[in-house]
Design an enzyme around this catalytic site. Sequence first.
Site, PDB file in Angstrom:
ATOM      1  N   LYS A  39      39.116  21.229  -6.870  1.00  0.00           N
ATOM      2  CA  LYS A  39      39.243  22.107  -7.962  1.00  0.00           C
ATOM      3  C   LYS A  39      40.798  22.813  -8.019  1.00  0.00           C
ATOM      4  O   LYS A  39      41.194  23.029  -7.106  1.00  0.00           O
ATOM      5  CB  LYS A  39      38.486  23.207  -8.031  1.00  0.00           C
ATOM      6  CG  LYS A  39      38.510  24.382  -8.870  1.00  0.00           C
ATOM      7  CD  LYS A  39      37.771  25.335  -8.660  1.00  0.00           C
ATOM      8  CE  LYS A  39      37.796  26.558  -9.510  1.00  0.00           C
ATOM      9  NZ  LYS A  39      36.825  27.675  -9.070  1.00  0.00           N
ATOM     10  N   LYS A  68      40.034  24.418  -2.975  1.00  0.00           N
ATOM     11  CA  LYS A  68      40.226  25.114  -4.101  1.00  0.00           C
ATOM     12  C   LYS A  68      41.706  25.489  -4.063  1.00  0.00           C
ATOM     13  O   LYS A  68      42.051  26.305  -3.136  1.00  0.00           O
ATOM     14  CB  LYS A  68      39.308  26.242  -4.259  1.00  0.00           C
ATOM     15  CG  LYS A  68      39.509  27.208  -5.402  1.00  0.00           C
ATOM     16  CD  LYS A  68      38.570  28.094  -5.520  1.00  0.00           C
ATOM     17  CE  LYS A  68      38.954  29.179  -6.870  1.00  0.00           C
ATOM     18  NZ  LYS A  68      37.923  30.113  -7.068  1.00  0.00           N
TER      19      LYS A  68
HETATM   20  C1  PBG Z   1      35.999  32.408  -8.861  1.00  0.00           C
HETATM   21  C2  PBG Z   1      36.308  31.206  -9.545  1.00  0.00           C
HETATM   22  C3  PBG Z   1      37.391  31.006 -10.253  1.00  0.00           C
HETATM   23  C4  PBG Z   1      36.880  29.611 -11.071  1.00  0.00           C
HETATM   24  C5  PBG Z   1      35.744  29.613 -10.712  1.00  0.00           C
HETATM   25  N1  PBG Z   1      35.262  30.209  -9.652  1.00  0.00           N
HETATM   26  C6  PBG Z   1      38.484  31.645 -10.509  1.00  0.00           C
HETATM   27  C7  PBG Z   1      39.663  32.013  -9.821  1.00  0.00           C
HETATM   28  O1  PBG Z   1      39.581  31.673  -8.459  1.00  0.00           O
HETATM   29  O2  PBG Z   1      40.189  33.054 -10.334  1.00  0.00           O
HETATM   30  C8  PBG Z   1      37.922  28.969 -11.794  1.00  0.00           C
HETATM   31  C9  PBG Z   1      37.432  28.056 -12.882  1.00  0.00           C
HETATM   32  C10 PBG Z   1      38.058  27.571 -14.010  1.00  0.00           C
HETATM   33  O3  PBG Z   1      39.060  28.024 -14.304  1.00  0.00           O
HETATM   34  O4  PBG Z   1      37.346  27.043 -14.932  1.00  0.00           O
HETATM   35  N2  PBG Z   1      36.500  32.339  -7.576  1.00  0.00           N
END
Ligand code: PBG
Length: 324
Positions: free
Chosen positions: A249, A196
């Site tokens: 992601k 991520k």
């Molecule tokens: C929470 C989380 C996030 C997303 C999914 N889970 C946001 C972040 O880390 O700020 C983002 C998903 C998206 O942008 O569609 N940790």
Amino acid sequence: MAFPATRMRRLRASGVLRGLVRETELTPAHLVQPLFVELGTDSRTPVATMPGVDRLSISHAVEEAGELADAGVPAVLLFGVPADKDEQASGAYDDEGVVQLAVRALKEAHPDLVVMTDVCLCGFTSHGHCGVVRADGAVDNDVTLELLAKTAISHARAGADAVAPSDMMDGRVGALRGQLDGEGLSETPIVAYSAKYASAFYGPFREAAESAPAFGDRRSYQMDPANSDEAVREALLDVEEGADMLMVKPALPYLDVIARVKEATALPVAAYNVSGEYAMVKAAAAAGALDERAAVLEALTGIRRAGADVVITYHAKEAARWLQ
Ligand code: PBG
């Protein structure tokens, strides 16, 4: 003479071979729709930067799940927007919290729908960080792990088919696996957000989930976009800790990472086509700059071609209808 490549192109163009030799299939069966569920009024609240995406009350989420089922989308990923937030994120592991109530309602109305839940504290903390913040301002990894495990257990007890920790704390997959097993929930799979990235493409999500950090950023626990060896290492660690599916992601700027993680682990890989990626396509289509349907199907096919078994995307319902 005709070159083999020319012959192949002509056969494909005539449709004789196109289906037979196509390397990548995109069908609704590969898609997961993220849903934002909110407690309180019985409403749909549009997310301004994500046209077509609403925050849903539980009854609207149940209705939406019916539409997804009709479109052939087999799965949803739930994000909760609680009525109240605090420093300990208590709403995240409350058995009567928004996600827990939504899971029960969705599974009761649509037993065949695969319901996955995002396990993170950022939507539930008053400061918007993914964990408990210490006096010195840093996120306390180990205290956070305890709360994440409680959250996952509570989601699984409510009937979640899989839990997806997105917090990026160290050791979270092992902690969740151990505690789920200890509670007799050894059959609940873990979908780990292994790679991520600290990405600019989460902007619209933070509006939708009301989870923007009140101070600082997430760079201490999310990955540097410049790195892919690190993504492979993280993925292998998650495998060792007991992950059942791995996630990369965002998706489109990280297709190489999807391919490497798939190759290195041979586990099912999910790619998350995130909020900013969705918002870009919507904005460009609204401006008449591109053909939305063609662009979406091309992007999703590309994500599948890179090696994603599963694509989590806000386009899921629409794309599934186009594909039907
Ligand atoms: C929470 C989380 C996030 C997303 C999914 N889970 C946001 C972040 O880390 O700020 C983002 C998903 C998206 O942008 O569609 N940790």
